[in-house]
Design an enzyme around this catalytic site. Structure first.
Site, PDB file in Angstrom:
ATOM      1  N   ASP A 112       1.169-100.474 -17.718  1.00 27.59           N
ATOM      2  CA  ASP A 112       1.538 -99.241 -18.436  1.00 27.59           C
ATOM      3  C   ASP A 112       3.038 -99.170 -18.702  1.00 27.59           C
ATOM      4  OD1 ASP A 112      -1.076 -98.727 -17.791  1.00 27.59           O
ATOM      5  OD2 ASP A 112      -0.711 -96.812 -16.783  1.00 27.59           O
ATOM      6  N   ASP A 200       3.702 -95.957 -24.109  1.00 26.60           N
ATOM      7  CA  ASP A 200       3.399 -96.626 -22.845  1.00 26.60           C
ATOM      8  C   ASP A 200       3.154 -98.098 -23.184  1.00 26.60           C
ATOM      9  OD1 ASP A 200       3.411 -94.082 -21.743  1.00 26.60           O
ATOM     10  OD2 ASP A 200       1.386 -94.199 -20.895  1.00 26.60           O
ATOM     11  N   HIS A 249      -4.084 -95.837 -23.964  1.00 29.01           N
ATOM     12  CA  HIS A 249      -4.011 -97.257 -23.606  1.00 29.01           C
ATOM     13  C   HIS A 249      -5.131 -98.045 -24.282  1.00 29.01           C
ATOM     14  CE1 HIS A 249      -1.718 -95.838 -19.790  1.00 29.01           C
ATOM     15  NE2 HIS A 249      -1.045 -95.634 -20.907  1.00 29.01           N
ATOM     16  N   ASP A 251      -6.330-100.929 -23.693  1.00 29.37           N
ATOM     17  CA  ASP A 251      -7.037-102.005 -22.996  1.00 29.37           C
ATOM     18  C   ASP A 251      -8.409-101.641 -22.427  1.00 29.37           C
ATOM     19  OD1 ASP A 251      -5.713-100.501 -21.102  1.00 29.37           O
ATOM     20  OD2 ASP A 251      -4.735-102.183 -20.097  1.00 29.37           O
ATOM     21  N   CYS A 355      -5.002-103.362 -16.428  1.00 28.77           N
ATOM     22  CA  CYS A 355      -4.010-102.315 -16.131  1.00 28.77           C
ATOM     23  C   CYS A 355      -3.155-102.685 -14.908  1.00 28.77           C
ATOM     24  CB  CYS A 355      -4.691-100.996 -15.784  1.00 28.77           C
ATOM     25  SG  CYS A 355      -5.880-100.397 -16.971  1.00 28.77           S
TER      26      CYS A 355
HETATM   27  N1  ABU Z   1      -5.571 -97.237 -18.791  1.00 28.52           N
HETATM   28  C1  ABU Z   1      -6.767 -97.492 -19.552  1.00 28.52           C
HETATM   29  C2  ABU Z   1      -7.634 -96.239 -19.646  1.00 28.52           C
HETATM   30  C3  ABU Z   1      -8.482 -96.217 -20.866  1.00 28.52           C
HETATM   31  C4  ABU Z   1      -9.755 -95.472 -20.688  1.00 28.52           C
HETATM   32  O1  ABU Z   1      -9.870 -94.647 -19.788  1.00 28.52           O
HETATM   33  O2  ABU Z   1     -10.712 -95.701 -21.434  1.00 28.52           O
END
Ligand code: ABU
Length: 377
Positions: A112, A200, A249, A251, A355
């Site tokens: 992050d 981020d 995010h 990912d 992450c």
């Molecule tokens: N840090 C990734 C969180 C993404 C999600 O909760 O789908």
């Protein structure tokens, strides 16, 4: 070469080249921070974290650290050098001239905070007040890399002020239902304003000369523009994914697996014009298999789609959370050796296997995987 004796070289251009040196986070002292303008909208409506803040139960910290240490060991046994951040006392109050927060967050998800692009490690602006000082946990490592690798570039994006002007007033009252959220996020109406650059680091998906950055709750267009100007030789593309009520995010949404192959969350859609860009460059976008769990574990910020938050070790090998059987089977069918890693106890501390890591060194150079470009993307 054994992982721990590898010489320090900072270099990583994408998400799939052979990984040789990585940072893995730690769960020590992790807090649930008090509410702030950024987090109010980002914590799911039905989350068990709503209205709670304070230290996380010690037994959950210990369980998370067992899985984080085990993950580090799995990587080291494969010859990958693993470094760990230095936690701060996250329970202390922090302030700037503009605001005060009664606690910080933690340092389990280095992805992050720090993004590596070639020989550069870039500290992101971040977008939450509680995470404003988190870069300090990585400074001991970054200072060491900077001393040991004379070619390393150490950069920090402008620290944002994060005053109330960085967040839309009344946004929370506009997102009372999931349908409201889906409409607003599809229309790219996010909680952050364009007052100052915000991003981020976990909004980046790196494809060599091309970097995709998700425009959402934790990266605004001013932030994406800042990154474009910062890397004038690279091509920076903003993407958003309708269907995601909490675009935080990239990912768990869009994960490059190897040249020519990206995993996409089946309910967070790639826009047709973006799909065309990938397909005209001979990239295939495959829908991720269903997540194994109906709900995230208790006190977790992330969605069940941590199922697709995989860490690629090289174009033939990928680490997947050990209970995500459908994802493992899918990746095996796609030709990968799958390394199962138990990690669900660590999820509440900041996410999954991608992450919880940030690259320091992957073999390989900056390649052009998208020779056909599209004006305006
Ligand atoms: N840090 C990734 C969180 C993404 C999600 O909760 O789908």
């Amino acid at each position: 070469m054994a992982g721990e004796t590898r010489k320090t070289i900072v270099n990583s251009w994408n998400e799939w080249d052979p990984l040789k040196h990585v940072i893995v986070g730690v769960a020590d002292g992790c807090m649930i921070p008090p509410s702030e303008p950024a987090s109010e909208c980002k914590i799911p409506i039905d989350s068990d974290m709503k209205g709670k803040w304070g230290p996380r139960p010690q037994e959950t910290v210990e369980k998370a650290n067992i899985q984080l240490d085990n993950f580090a060991k799995i990587l080291e046994d494969r010859g990958i050098r693993v470094d760990r951040p230095t936690p701060l006392d996250f329970s202390q109050a922090v302030s700037t001239p503009d605001w005060e927060m009664l606690s910080m967050f933690g340092c389990m998800p280095p992805r992050d905070v720090i993004v590596t692009v070639g020989n550069e490690m870039l500290e992101a602006t971040m977008s939450y007040r509680s995470r404003w000082f988190e870069y300090l946990c990585y400074r001991p490592l970054i200072e060491q890399y900077y001393k040991e690798d004379p070619n390393m570039r150490w950069e920090a994006a402008p620290k944002p002020r994060l005053t109330d002007a960085s967040y839309k007033p009344g946004y929370l009252s506009r997102v009372m239902t999931n349908e409201d959220r889906l409409k607003l996020t599809a229309a790219k109406d996010f909680v952050t304003t364009e007052k100052e650059p915000l991003f981020d680091a976990a909004e980046f998906a790196r494809f060599g000369k091309d970097i995709v950055i998700q425009h959402g709750f934790t990266a605004n267009l001013a932030g994406i523009n800042w990154v474009s100007r910062h890397f004038p030789d690279l091509r920076i593309h903003a993407m958003n994914f309708p269907g995601d009520p909490y675009p935080i995010h990239i990912d768990c949404t869009f994960i490059p697996l190897r040249p020519g192959l990206v995993l996409n969350n089946p309910i967070r859609h790639v826009l047709p014009e973006h799909r065309k860009f990938f397909e005209m460059n001979d990239w295939e976008i495959v829908e991720a298999a269903p997540a194994a769990h109906e709900n995230p574990p208790p006190l977790c910020y992330s969605s069940v789609w941590l199922s697709m938050n995989v860490l690629v070790l090289d174009p033939k090998t990928v680490c997947v959370e050990a209970s995500e059987h459908a994802t493992m089977e899918q990746l095996e069918k796609l030709g990968f050796e799958v390394v199962p890693v138990p990690f669900r106890d660590a999820y509440p501390f900041g996410g999954g296997l991608h992450c919880a890591t940030t690259d320091v060194y992957r073999e390989g150079d900056c390649e052009d995987y998208f020779p056909k470009q599209v004006e305006g993307f």
